[in-house]
Design a protein around this motif. Structure first.
Motif, mmCIF file in Angstrom:
data_model
loop_
_atom_site.group_PDB
_atom_site.id
_atom_site.type_symbol
_atom_site.label_atom_id
_atom_site.label_comp_id
_atom_site.label_asym_id
_atom_site.label_seq_id
_atom_site.Cartn_x
_atom_site.Cartn_y
_atom_site.Cartn_z
ATOM 1 N N TYR A 49 8.255 63.409 8.962
ATOM 2 C CA TYR A 49 7.886 62.147 9.617
ATOM 3 C C TYR A 49 6.730 61.472 8.866
ATOM 4 C CZ TYR A 49 6.799 58.974 13.514
ATOM 5 O OH TYR A 49 6.577 57.871 14.294
ATOM 6 N N ASN A 82 5.306 52.481 12.179
ATOM 7 C CA ASN A 82 4.870 51.080 12.186
ATOM 8 C C ASN A 82 3.720 50.877 11.208
ATOM 9 O OD1 ASN A 82 6.667 50.576 14.257
ATOM 10 N ND2 ASN A 82 5.129 50.809 15.874
ATOM 11 N N ASN A 139 1.236 53.738 12.348
ATOM 12 C CA ASN A 139 1.155 54.026 13.788
ATOM 13 C C ASN A 139 -0.312 53.887 14.201
ATOM 14 O OD1 ASN A 139 3.882 54.425 13.732
ATOM 15 N ND2 ASN A 139 3.807 56.640 14.016
HETATM 16 C C1 LIG Z 1 6.155 50.761 16.848
HETATM 17 O O1 LIG Z 1 6.092 49.427 17.354
HETATM 18 C C2 LIG Z 1 7.015 49.201 18.419
HETATM 19 C C3 LIG Z 1 6.942 47.718 18.752
HETATM 20 O O2 LIG Z 1 5.612 47.333 18.944
HETATM 21 C C4 LIG Z 1 6.674 50.095 19.595
HETATM 22 O O3 LIG Z 1 7.596 49.894 20.631
HETATM 23 C C5 LIG Z 1 6.728 51.549 19.126
HETATM 24 O O4 LIG Z 1 6.335 52.396 20.154
HETATM 25 C C6 LIG Z 1 5.826 51.772 17.927
HETATM 26 N N1 LIG Z 1 6.072 53.116 17.404
HETATM 27 C C7 LIG Z 1 5.109 53.979 17.197
HETATM 28 C C8 LIG Z 1 5.532 55.293 16.676
HETATM 29 O O5 LIG Z 1 3.937 53.725 17.387
#
Ligand SMILES: *[C@@H]1O[C@H](CO)[C@@H](O)[C@H](O)[C@H]1NC(C)=O
Ligand SMILES: *[C@@H]1O[C@H](CO)[C@@H](O)[C@H](O)[C@H]1NC(C)=O
Ligand SMILES: *[C@@H]1O[C@H](CO)[C@@H](O)[C@H](O)[C@H]1NC(C)=O
Length: 345
Positions: free
Chosen positions: A256, A283, A294
């Motif tokens: 990951y 993200n 993230n």
């Molecule tokens: C990434 O961004 C999306 C949209 O904002 C969110 O729903 C998701 O939880 C995020 N993923 C992580 C792993 O933080």
């Protein structure tokens, strides 16, 4: 052969710009492709364009530190010779932005300076358009390669992670591609890096428990978001113990943190999600503070390794669906990697 290409591309450019006002595109290409025109332009026009050799051109386009470093390192004769060479030339600001310690060493040790500069030179003339993504070019520093990356989404080209800004500057004996940062030669593979840096003792253990040391030592290329010891210590110690004693779990977590291909920060864009090797997304957020993955902050970006890139992060990335991950749902991606990549043991 490269000289021919340089001449030809220049020729096409000159012909097109001089004909545009009064010819149709078909005419232009008919003229361009006429052999006697190619010969003619190769001999006459290119000299009109390029009048300076690489060291002089460096000064002319504002790379004065590069020019003086070339002189100090005793590389003026080489880089004034016939070549041709392509020089990846850091800007003055790029040299200035090196950590103070590195700058100090560079200013006092000409051997090291020479090696660093040799890493910025390749034989042959390369226009930006001739580079391919993930192409490895032999530098003049024996055994060290420059990795080219071309990121389509933002049209950035990097050389060992350093973005090109003033491209295709033509000298009489080659080309200068100027850079916004200095390229640092890679010390070894991802595994080597994790092993030799004292800040990664937990990551090293994790990589070994997960059985990933060989694959991260292979050709890749991969990008690793590498949690420092400090990052691992943010986990409750019982959790950390559990992780380090569960090979499948830790493998999933490390995958990951790993991307297929070399992704330097110049190839990341704010708000995007990227797929990890475990086929889950992370993200990316880019702020004035730097890059976030993230909820982790990249504390040291763009470390060049021979098989990709490493970014140091200050927190361990945990997949949101950690429980479903533990049941092997994603492990087949890893198995496929063995076939897909050349593994060096
Ligand atoms: C990434 O961004 C999306 C949209 O904002 C969110 O729903 C998701 O939880 C995020 N993923 C992580 C792993 O933080
Ligand atoms: C200068 O750099 C070279 C090459 O890295 C190294 O071998 C040498 O020991 C250095 N010299 C000094 C005085 O630090
Ligand atoms: C990776 O995940 C996406 C959905 O997030 C899915 O569409 C795709 O098929 C998955 N790739 C593989 C190789 O399973």
């Amino acid at each position: 052969m490269h000289e021919d290409k340089v001449a030809f591309i220049l020729f096409v450019f000159l012909i097109i710009s001089s004909c545009l006002c009064h010819s149709s595109p078909v005419d232009i290409w008919r003229i361009v492709l006429e052999p006697q025109n190619i010969q003619h332009v190769k001999r006459s026009r290119i000299r009109l364009r390029a009048t300076q050799d690489i060291p002089h051109l460096a000064v002319h386009i504002g790379l004065s530190d590069l020019a003086s470093f070339i002189y100090r390192a005793g590389l003026t004769d080489t880089l004034s010779s016939k070549g041709p060479f392509t020089v990846f030339g850091p800007s003055d600001l790029a040299f200035f932005q090196l950590p103070p310690e590195s700058r100090k060493v560079l200013f006092t040790n000409n051997t090291l300076l020479k090696e660093l500069l040799e890493y910025h030179v390749v034989k042959g003339s390369y226009f930006q358009s001739q580079f391919k993504n993930e192409e490895l070019l032999d530098s003049l520093l024996p055994g060290y390669k420059i990795r080219i990356n071309k990121y389509k989404k933002n049209t950035v080209t990097t050389a060992s992670g350093a973005p090109l800004y003033l491209q295709d500057q033509i000298a009489t004996n080659g080309i200068i591609q100027s850079l916004t940062s200095v390229m640092i030669p890679p010390a070894g593979t991802i595994t080597y890096f994790v092993k030799t840096m004292s800040a990664f003792s937990i990551l090293l253990k994790a990589v070994s428990v997960a059985g990933l040391a060989d694959i991260l030592n292979g050709a890749g290329p991969f990008t690793l978001f590498a949690p420092s010891d400090e990052a691992f210590f943010k986990l409750p110690s019982a959790e950390l113990d559990k992780l380090l004693n569960d090979p499948k779990l830790i493998k999933n977590i490390l995958l990951y943190h790993t991307l297929k291909g070399t992704v330097y920060s110049a190839g990341l864009t704010n708000g995007e999600t990227v797929q990890t090797i475990s086929n889950m997304s992370i993200n990316i957020t880019i702020t004035s503070q730097g890059v976030e993955v993230n909820d982790a902050m990249v504390t040291m970006p763009d470390i060049t390794v021979t098989n990709g890139a490493v970014h140091v992060i200050n927190a361990v990335l945990l997949p949101s669906n950690l429980n479903s991950v533990t049941n092997d749902r994603y492990l087949h991606f890893f198995d496929n990697l063995n076939n897909e990549f050349n593994i060096v043991n």
